[in-house]
Design a protein around this motif. Structure first.
Motif, PDB file in Angstrom:
ATOM      1  N   VAL A 182       0.933  -1.263  -0.128  1.00 30.29           N
ATOM      2  CA  VAL A 182       0.122   0.006  -0.026  1.00 30.29           C
ATOM      3  C   VAL A 182       0.819   1.329   0.010  1.00 30.29           C
ATOM      4  O   VAL A 182       1.815   1.145   0.708  1.00 30.29           O
ATOM      5  N   VAL A 183       0.625   2.191  -0.807  1.00 33.11           N
ATOM      6  CA  VAL A 183       1.340   3.518  -0.980  1.00 33.11           C
ATOM      7  C   VAL A 183       0.437   4.557  -0.527  1.00 33.11           C
ATOM      8  O   VAL A 183      -0.687   4.667  -0.868  1.00 33.11           O
ATOM      9  N   PHE A 184       0.819   5.480   0.288  1.00 33.19           N
ATOM     10  CA  PHE A 184       0.243   6.551   1.051  1.00 33.19           C
ATOM     11  C   PHE A 184       1.092   7.638   1.364  1.00 33.19           C
ATOM     12  O   PHE A 184       1.937   7.492   1.733  1.00 33.19           O
ATOM     13  N   SER A 185       0.242   8.652   1.780  1.00 35.09           N
ATOM     14  CA  SER A 185       0.882   9.885   2.474  1.00 35.09           C
ATOM     15  C   SER A 185       1.494   9.433   3.650  1.00 35.09           C
ATOM     16  O   SER A 185       0.713   8.874   4.658  1.00 35.09           O
ATOM     17  N   ALA A 186       2.587  10.000   3.972  1.00 35.12           N
ATOM     18  CA  ALA A 186       3.569   9.635   5.292  1.00 35.12           C
ATOM     19  C   ALA A 186       2.889  10.420   6.460  1.00 35.12           C
ATOM     20  O   ALA A 186       2.968  10.135   7.709  1.00 35.12           O
ATOM     21  N   LYS A 187       1.996  11.169   6.210  1.00 31.23           N
ATOM     22  CA  LYS A 187       1.020  12.075   7.266  1.00 31.23           C
ATOM     23  C   LYS A 187       0.003  11.529   8.057  1.00 31.23           C
ATOM     24  O   LYS A 187      -0.471  11.719   8.850  1.00 31.23           O
ATOM     25  N   LEU A 188      -0.313  10.266   7.215  1.00 34.27           N
ATOM     26  CA  LEU A 188      -1.470   9.382   7.669  1.00 34.27           C
ATOM     27  C   LEU A 188      -1.197   8.893   8.795  1.00 34.27           C
ATOM     28  O   LEU A 188      -0.231   7.828   8.902  1.00 34.27           O
ATOM     29  N   ASN A 189      -2.166   8.663   9.967  1.00 31.87           N
ATOM     30  CA  ASN A 189      -1.785   7.875  11.096  1.00 31.87           C
ATOM     31  C   ASN A 189      -2.018   6.318  10.499  1.00 31.87           C
ATOM     32  O   ASN A 189      -3.275   6.170  10.041  1.00 31.87           O
ATOM     33  N   HIS A 190      -1.292   5.301  11.003  1.00 35.57           N
ATOM     34  CA  HIS A 190      -1.577   4.035  10.532  1.00 35.57           C
ATOM     35  C   HIS A 190      -0.694   3.012  11.466  1.00 35.57           C
ATOM     36  O   HIS A 190      -0.142   3.356  12.313  1.00 35.57           O
ATOM     37  N   GLY A 191      -1.137   2.030  11.134  1.00 37.22           N
ATOM     38  CA  GLY A 191      -0.382   0.723  12.061  1.00 37.22           C
ATOM     39  C   GLY A 191      -0.954  -0.749  11.923  1.00 37.22           C
ATOM     40  O   GLY A 191      -2.057  -0.759  11.235  1.00 37.22           O
ATOM     41  N   ALA A 192      -0.187  -1.692  12.306  1.00 39.33           N
ATOM     42  CA  ALA A 192      -0.688  -2.927  12.037  1.00 39.33           C
ATOM     43  C   ALA A 192      -1.895  -3.365  12.996  1.00 39.33           C
ATOM     44  O   ALA A 192      -2.148  -2.771  13.995  1.00 39.33           O
ATOM     45  N   THR A 193      -2.813  -4.010  12.405  1.00 40.61           N
ATOM     46  CA  THR A 193      -4.124  -4.286  13.205  1.00 40.61           C
ATOM     47  C   THR A 193      -3.773  -5.876  13.168  1.00 40.61           C
ATOM     48  O   THR A 193      -3.823  -6.904  12.514  1.00 40.61           O
ATOM     49  N   TYR A 194      -4.127  -6.270  14.652  1.00 44.62           N
ATOM     50  CA  TYR A 194      -4.052  -7.476  15.115  1.00 44.62           C
ATOM     51  C   TYR A 194      -5.521  -7.858  15.695  1.00 44.62           C
ATOM     52  O   TYR A 194      -6.216  -7.296  16.532  1.00 44.62           O
ATOM     53  N   SER A 195      -5.984  -9.048  14.747  1.00 42.56           N
ATOM     54  CA  SER A 195      -7.686  -9.303  15.360  1.00 42.56           C
ATOM     55  C   SER A 195      -7.515 -10.719  15.628  1.00 42.56           C
ATOM     56  O   SER A 195      -8.884 -11.270  16.299  1.00 42.56           O
ATOM     57  N   THR A 196      -6.708 -11.471  15.448  1.00 41.43           N
ATOM     58  CA  THR A 196      -6.647 -12.943  15.688  1.00 41.43           C
ATOM     59  C   THR A 196      -5.523 -13.393  16.250  1.00 41.43           C
ATOM     60  O   THR A 196      -4.353 -12.582  16.480  1.00 41.43           O
ATOM     61  N   PRO A 197      -5.291 -14.572  17.073  1.00 43.23           N
ATOM     62  CA  PRO A 197      -4.081 -15.039  17.497  1.00 43.23           C
ATOM     63  C   PRO A 197      -3.043 -15.321  16.428  1.00 43.23           C
ATOM     64  O   PRO A 197      -1.934 -15.798  17.076  1.00 43.23           O
ATOM     65  N   GLN A 198      -3.007 -14.823  15.179  1.00 47.39           N
ATOM     66  CA  GLN A 198      -2.183 -15.583  14.296  1.00 47.39           C
ATOM     67  C   GLN A 198      -0.684 -15.027  14.645  1.00 47.39           C
ATOM     68  O   GLN A 198       0.226 -15.991  14.587  1.00 47.39           O
ATOM     69  N   PHE A 199      -0.583 -13.976  14.955  1.00 44.36           N
ATOM     70  CA  PHE A 199       1.020 -13.369  15.152  1.00 44.36           C
ATOM     71  C   PHE A 199       1.277 -13.422  16.478  1.00 44.36           C
ATOM     72  O   PHE A 199       2.322 -13.008  17.045  1.00 44.36           O
TER      73      PHE A 199
END
Length: 214
Positions: A182-199
């Motif tokens: 995904v390519v996006f503006s560096a000004k956007l707040n973002h982060g990994a989303t963890y929804s399951t025990p996978q990781f």
């Protein structure tokens, strides 16, 4: 002796993208980012990892880093990536640290990140408020459970390191997929989303690439 094959870091020659409109900025989603993702994964296993400042009791947080310093060790994706991003945003760009490969590696030690967001951030350099930077995140795991991916948020500016999911509205969620970027503006707040025990059971790998608008 293990030899690192930098040549496998070659972008898909038929790379293409789809735009996603959000209220704050347009995103571009690229599937099949690398030409040979299996070879990329194999070479990443040779790169050393070190702890980051985010390493804590709840999350193992590491970074794999490779910087070429000898003739013939250039990373071939960089020039192609620069041209791709320039096409995506219709503006000339230059890749930052073209000699560097940076991959974030995380694993959950507790289930805290299933109910709270961990390390929501921007990639914008706050010491250069007028600079325009484009970020790219490349997903490097074989498989992602439903709900595992990267989220973007309406909020701008600094965020707490941990924040209840109920307290933060997601602007756009990108489902994780092997070799998706995904390519996006560096000004956007973002982060990994963890929804399951996978990781909790395996490491999550994501490459970060930055470009300056020139």
């Amino acid at each position: 002796m293990q030899l690192f094959d930098n040549h496998v870091f070659t972008l898909n020659p038929n790379i293409s993208w789809e735009y996603v409109d959000t209220p704050l900025a347009k995103l571009a989603i690229i599937d099949e980012f690398y030409e040979d993702i299996d070879a990329v994964q194999h070479e990443l296993s040779k790169v050393p990892a070190t702890k980051t400042a985010g390493h804590c009791d709840d999350v193992e947080d590491y970074r794999l880093s490779y910087i070429n310093s000898m003739r013939g060790t250039d990373l071939p994706f960089t020039n192609t990536y620069r041209d791709v991003v320039s096409d995506i945003i219709s503006c000339k760009t230059s890749i930052r640290q073209a000699d560097m490969l940076a991959v974030n590696v995380n694993r959950l030690k507790t289930d805290r990140a299933l109910s709270q967001y961990y390390n929501i951030h921007t990639d914008h350099d706050k010491s250069k408020p007028d600079a325009d930077v484009v970020s790219t995140v490349v997903m490097l795991n074989d498989h992602y459970e439903d709900g595992e991916g990267t989220s973007f948020f309406y909020n701008l500016g600094n965020m707490p390191y941990w924040m209840d999911k109920d307290a933060l509205e997601v602007m756009y969620f990108m489902q994780g997929k092997k070799n998706r970027a995904v390519v996006f503006s560096a000004k956007l707040n973002h982060g990994a989303t963890y929804s399951t025990p996978q990781f909790m059971n395996e490491y999550r790998y994501s490459q970060a690439i930055f470009s300056d608008i020139t």
